[in-house]
Design a protein around this motif. Structure first.
Motif, PDB file in Angstrom:
ATOM      1  N   GLN A   1      46.666  81.603  55.813  1.00 44.56           N
ATOM      2  CA  GLN A   1      46.355  80.203  55.514  1.00 44.56           C
ATOM      3  C   GLN A   1      45.279  79.647  56.447  1.00 44.56           C
ATOM      4  OE1 GLN A   1      48.052  78.467  52.794  1.00 44.56           O
ATOM      5  NE2 GLN A   1      46.157  77.355  53.100  1.00 44.56           N
ATOM      6  N   GLN A   2      45.281  80.059  57.711  1.00 43.75           N
ATOM      7  CA  GLN A   2      44.306  79.547  58.674  1.00 43.75           C
ATOM      8  C   GLN A   2      42.876  79.980  58.337  1.00 43.75           C
ATOM      9  OE1 GLN A   2      47.086  81.290  59.556  1.00 43.75           O
ATOM     10  NE2 GLN A   2      48.328  79.559  60.195  1.00 43.75           N
ATOM     11  N   THR A   3      42.715  81.162  57.786  1.00 44.46           N
ATOM     12  CA  THR A   3      41.395  81.702  57.452  1.00 44.46           C
ATOM     13  C   THR A   3      40.917  81.236  56.083  1.00 44.46           C
ATOM     14  OG1 THR A   3      42.058  83.673  58.691  1.00 44.46           O
ATOM     15  CG2 THR A   3      40.075  83.864  57.399  1.00 44.46           C
ATOM     16  N   PHE A   4      41.821  80.777  55.264  1.00 40.95           N
ATOM     17  CA  PHE A   4      41.517  80.395  53.886  1.00 40.95           C
ATOM     18  C   PHE A   4      40.963  78.971  53.866  1.00 40.95           C
ATOM     19  CE2 PHE A   4      43.110  79.743  49.346  1.00 40.95           C
ATOM     20  CZ  PHE A   4      42.227  80.663  48.801  1.00 40.95           C
ATOM     21  N   THR A   5      39.659  78.858  53.833  1.00 36.44           N
ATOM     22  CA  THR A   5      38.976  77.570  53.879  1.00 36.44           C
ATOM     23  C   THR A   5      38.183  77.355  52.594  1.00 36.44           C
ATOM     24  OG1 THR A   5      37.090  78.605  54.978  1.00 36.44           O
ATOM     25  CG2 THR A   5      38.790  77.640  56.409  1.00 36.44           C
ATOM     26  N   PRO A   6      37.774  76.121  52.322  1.00 36.20           N
ATOM     27  CA  PRO A   6      36.973  75.882  51.119  1.00 36.20           C
ATOM     28  C   PRO A   6      35.712  76.754  51.111  1.00 36.20           C
ATOM     29  CG  PRO A   6      37.702  73.803  52.038  1.00 36.20           C
ATOM     30  CD  PRO A   6      38.056  74.872  53.043  1.00 36.20           C
ATOM     31  N   GLY A   7      35.332  77.204  49.929  1.00 36.77           N
ATOM     32  CA  GLY A   7      34.131  78.015  49.802  1.00 36.77           C
ATOM     33  C   GLY A   7      34.189  78.908  48.580  1.00 36.77           C
ATOM     34  N   MET A   8      33.197  79.790  48.488  1.00 34.81           N
ATOM     35  CA  MET A   8      33.121  80.742  47.381  1.00 34.81           C
ATOM     36  C   MET A   8      33.606  82.105  47.874  1.00 34.81           C
ATOM     37  SD  MET A   8      29.939  81.632  44.822  1.00 34.81           S
ATOM     38  CE  MET A   8      29.658  79.894  44.589  1.00 34.81           C
ATOM     39  N   TYR A   9      34.482  82.708  47.080  1.00 30.85           N
ATOM     40  CA  TYR A   9      35.089  83.995  47.414  1.00 30.85           C
ATOM     41  C   TYR A   9      34.868  84.974  46.269  1.00 30.85           C
ATOM     42  CZ  TYR A   9      37.746  81.610  51.085  1.00 30.85           C
ATOM     43  OH  TYR A   9      38.116  80.890  52.198  1.00 30.85           O
ATOM     44  N   LYS A  10      35.068  86.259  46.589  1.00 29.42           N
ATOM     45  CA  LYS A  10      35.126  87.253  45.517  1.00 29.42           C
ATOM     46  C   LYS A  10      36.129  88.331  45.886  1.00 29.42           C
ATOM     47  CE  LYS A  10      31.319  90.354  46.840  1.00 29.42           C
ATOM     48  NZ  LYS A  10      30.052  90.951  46.409  1.00 29.42           N
TER      49      LYS A  10
ATOM     50  N   GLU B   1      34.019  92.622  40.023  1.00 28.54           N
ATOM     51  CA  GLU B   1      33.998  91.554  41.010  1.00 28.54           C
ATOM     52  C   GLU B   1      34.369  90.241  40.324  1.00 28.54           C
ATOM     53  OE1 GLU B   1      30.863  93.107  44.366  1.00 28.54           O
ATOM     54  OE2 GLU B   1      30.114  91.684  42.882  1.00 28.54           O
ATOM     55  N   VAL B   2      35.365  89.579  40.876  1.00 26.72           N
ATOM     56  CA  VAL B   2      35.801  88.283  40.371  1.00 26.72           C
ATOM     57  C   VAL B   2      35.399  87.254  41.425  1.00 26.72           C
ATOM     58  CG1 VAL B   2      37.760  86.886  39.620  1.00 26.72           C
ATOM     59  CG2 VAL B   2      37.730  89.359  39.163  1.00 26.72           C
ATOM     60  N   VAL B   3      34.472  86.376  41.061  1.00 28.92           N
ATOM     61  CA  VAL B   3      33.956  85.357  41.973  1.00 28.92           C
ATOM     62  C   VAL B   3      34.602  84.028  41.610  1.00 28.92           C
ATOM     63  CG1 VAL B   3      31.875  84.203  42.813  1.00 28.92           C
ATOM     64  CG2 VAL B   3      31.785  86.632  42.183  1.00 28.92           C
ATOM     65  N   PHE B   4      35.063  83.289  42.633  1.00 31.15           N
ATOM     66  CA  PHE B   4      35.757  82.023  42.392  1.00 31.15           C
ATOM     67  C   PHE B   4      35.522  81.070  43.551  1.00 31.15           C
ATOM     68  CE2 PHE B   4      38.431  85.230  44.257  1.00 31.15           C
ATOM     69  CZ  PHE B   4      39.091  84.598  45.288  1.00 31.15           C
ATOM     70  N   THR B   5      35.695  79.786  43.266  1.00 34.47           N
ATOM     71  CA  THR B   5      35.484  78.743  44.264  1.00 34.47           C
ATOM     72  C   THR B   5      36.818  78.119  44.652  1.00 34.47           C
ATOM     73  OG1 THR B   5      33.329  78.251  43.307  1.00 34.47           O
ATOM     74  CG2 THR B   5      34.281  76.578  44.745  1.00 34.47           C
ATOM     75  N   ILE B   6      37.017  77.964  45.948  1.00 35.04           N
ATOM     76  CA  ILE B   6      38.215  77.323  46.471  1.00 35.04           C
ATOM     77  C   ILE B   6      37.823  75.961  47.042  1.00 35.04           C
ATOM     78  CG2 ILE B   6      40.030  77.440  48.243  1.00 35.04           C
ATOM     79  CD1 ILE B   6      40.325  79.473  45.907  1.00 35.04           C
ATOM     80  N   SER B   7      38.394  74.918  46.496  1.00 37.03           N
ATOM     81  CA  SER B   7      38.136  73.581  47.026  1.00 37.03           C
ATOM     82  C   SER B   7      39.398  72.958  47.630  1.00 37.03           C
ATOM     83  CB  SER B   7      37.565  72.665  45.936  1.00 37.03           C
ATOM     84  OG  SER B   7      38.432  72.616  44.836  1.00 37.03           O
ATOM     85  N   ALA B   8      40.546  73.493  47.301  1.00 41.41           N
ATOM     86  CA  ALA B   8      41.827  72.996  47.821  1.00 41.41           C
ATOM     87  C   ALA B   8      42.621  74.160  48.414  1.00 41.41           C
ATOM     88  CB  ALA B   8      42.605  72.312  46.704  1.00 41.41           C
ATOM     89  N   PRO B   9      42.263  74.604  49.629  1.00 41.06           N
ATOM     90  CA  PRO B   9      42.903  75.801  50.190  1.00 41.06           C
ATOM     91  C   PRO B   9      44.386  75.653  50.508  1.00 41.06           C
ATOM     92  CG  PRO B   9      41.488  74.759  51.819  1.00 41.06           C
ATOM     93  CD  PRO B   9      41.271  74.027  50.532  1.00 41.06           C
ATOM     94  N   GLU B  10      44.909  74.446  50.447  1.00 37.84           N
ATOM     95  CA  GLU B  10      46.342  74.265  50.678  1.00 37.84           C
ATOM     96  C   GLU B  10      47.164  74.709  49.472  1.00 37.84           C
ATOM     97  OE1 GLU B  10      44.766  70.618  48.747  1.00 37.84           O
ATOM     98  OE2 GLU B  10      44.075  71.855  50.388  1.00 37.84           O
ATOM     99  N   GLN B  11      46.510  74.890  48.339  1.00 37.29           N
ATOM    100  CA  GLN B  11      47.187  75.388  47.141  1.00 37.29           C
ATOM    101  C   GLN B  11      47.325  76.907  47.196  1.00 37.29           C
ATOM    102  OE1 GLN B  11      45.046  74.136  43.661  1.00 37.29           O
ATOM    103  NE2 GLN B  11      45.385  71.961  44.045  1.00 37.29           N
ATOM    104  N   ARG B  12      48.137  77.443  46.312  1.00 36.74           N
ATOM    105  CA  ARG B  12      48.264  78.901  46.165  1.00 36.74           C
ATOM    106  C   ARG B  12      47.443  79.328  44.962  1.00 36.74           C
ATOM    107  NH1 ARG B  12      51.225  81.375  49.683  1.00 36.74           N
ATOM    108  NH2 ARG B  12      52.871  80.269  50.743  1.00 36.74           N
ATOM    109  N   PHE B  13      46.814  80.497  45.068  1.00 39.61           N
ATOM    110  CA  PHE B  13      45.969  81.016  44.001  1.00 39.61           C
ATOM    111  C   PHE B  13      46.381  82.445  43.695  1.00 39.61           C
ATOM    112  CE2 PHE B  13      43.690  77.703  46.120  1.00 39.61           C
ATOM    113  CZ  PHE B  13      43.068  77.001  45.103  1.00 39.61           C
ATOM    114  N   HIS B  14      46.502  82.742  42.406  1.00 36.00           N
ATOM    115  CA  HIS B  14      46.852  84.095  41.968  1.00 36.00           C
ATOM    116  C   HIS B  14      45.773  84.538  40.982  1.00 36.00           C
ATOM    117  CE1 HIS B  14      49.293  87.571  41.107  1.00 36.00           C
ATOM    118  NE2 HIS B  14      49.247  87.308  39.820  1.00 36.00           N
ATOM    119  N   ILE B  15      45.172  85.686  41.252  1.00 35.97           N
ATOM    120  CA  ILE B  15      44.099  86.193  40.395  1.00 35.97           C
ATOM    121  C   ILE B  15      44.498  87.562  39.867  1.00 35.97           C
ATOM    122  CG2 ILE B  15      41.669  86.835  40.276  1.00 35.97           C
ATOM    123  CD1 ILE B  15      41.197  84.780  42.480  1.00 35.97           C
ATOM    124  N   PRO B  16      45.049  87.611  38.657  1.00 31.11           N
ATOM    125  CA  PRO B  16      45.400  88.883  38.045  1.00 31.11           C
ATOM    126  C   PRO B  16      44.166  89.549  37.425  1.00 31.11           C
ATOM    127  CG  PRO B  16      46.608  87.039  37.043  1.00 31.11           C
ATOM    128  CD  PRO B  16      45.526  86.480  37.885  1.00 31.11           C
TER     129      PRO B  16
END
Length: 140
Positions: free
Chosen positions: A80-89, A111-126
Motif C-alpha cells: 500500500q505504501q508504494t502504490f501511488t497515483p500514476g500509470m502502471y502496467k 501488457e495491460v496498462v492502467f491508471t490509478i487515481s485512487a490508490p486507497e482502493q483495491r484493484f483486481h486485473i484478471p
C-alpha cells in the motif's frame, strides 16, 4: 469392534503456506489472476512483472516480478505504501507460458496498462487468455 477410517488432512506446512499467501494477497492493493481459457484451468507458473511510468522521464520502472501460483494468482505484487497515483502496467509472459506447454501462440507477451487515481482502493486485473486471444477488465 468397529473400524474408523482416518483421512489425511492438510499438513501444517501447507496450511502455513496458504495462510502466508492469503495475507500477502490481502495486503496488496493490486491483484491479478490469469486463466488459461483454452483449457479451462488457471495459468500456473507464468512469469509477470509490474511497472510504473515515470511521468517526467517517460520510461517504465520495474517495481516487482513474480510467477503465478497453482491457482493462477501472483500475491504480493505491491504494498500500500508504494502504490501511488500514476500509470502502471502488468506484463504477462504469455509466449513463454505456452512454449512451456509445448504449444505455439500468437502473442509473445501481454501488457495491460492502467491508471490509478485512487490508490486507497483495491484493484483486481484478471487476464483470460488462449493461444490466439486475450481479454482483461477491472475486477473487484
Amino acid at each position: 469392534m468397529t473400524s474408523m477410517a482416518v483421512t489425511k488432512g492438510p499438513t501444517f506446512k501447507s496450511d502455513l503456506s496458504s495462510a502466508i499467501q492469503q495475507i500477502m494477497a490481502e495486503s496488496s492493493p493490486l491483484t491479478t489472476h490469469v486463466l488459461n481459457a483454452a483449457d479451462g484451468i488457471p495459468a500456473a507458473r507464468m512469469a509477470l512483472s509490474l511497472h510504473r511510468l515515470d511521468s517526467k522521464l517517460m520510461i517504465w520502472a520495474m517495481l516487482s516480478v513474480g510467477t503465478t501460483n497453482q491457482d493462477g494468482r501472483c500475491p504480493g505484487l505491491i504494498n500500500q505504501q508504494t502504490f501511488t497515483p500514476g500509470m502502471y502496467k502488468l506484463r504477462f509472459e504469455t509466449g513463454s507460458y505456452w512454449e512451456g506447454l509445448g504449444q505455439p501462440s500468437f502473442y509473445p507477451y501481454v501488457e495491460v496498462v492502467f491508471t490509478i487515481s485512487a490508490p486507497e482502493q483495491r484493484f483486481h486485473i484478471p487476464l483470460l487468455m488462449s493461444r490466439f486471444s486475450y481479454s482483461t477488465y477491472r475486477g473487484s
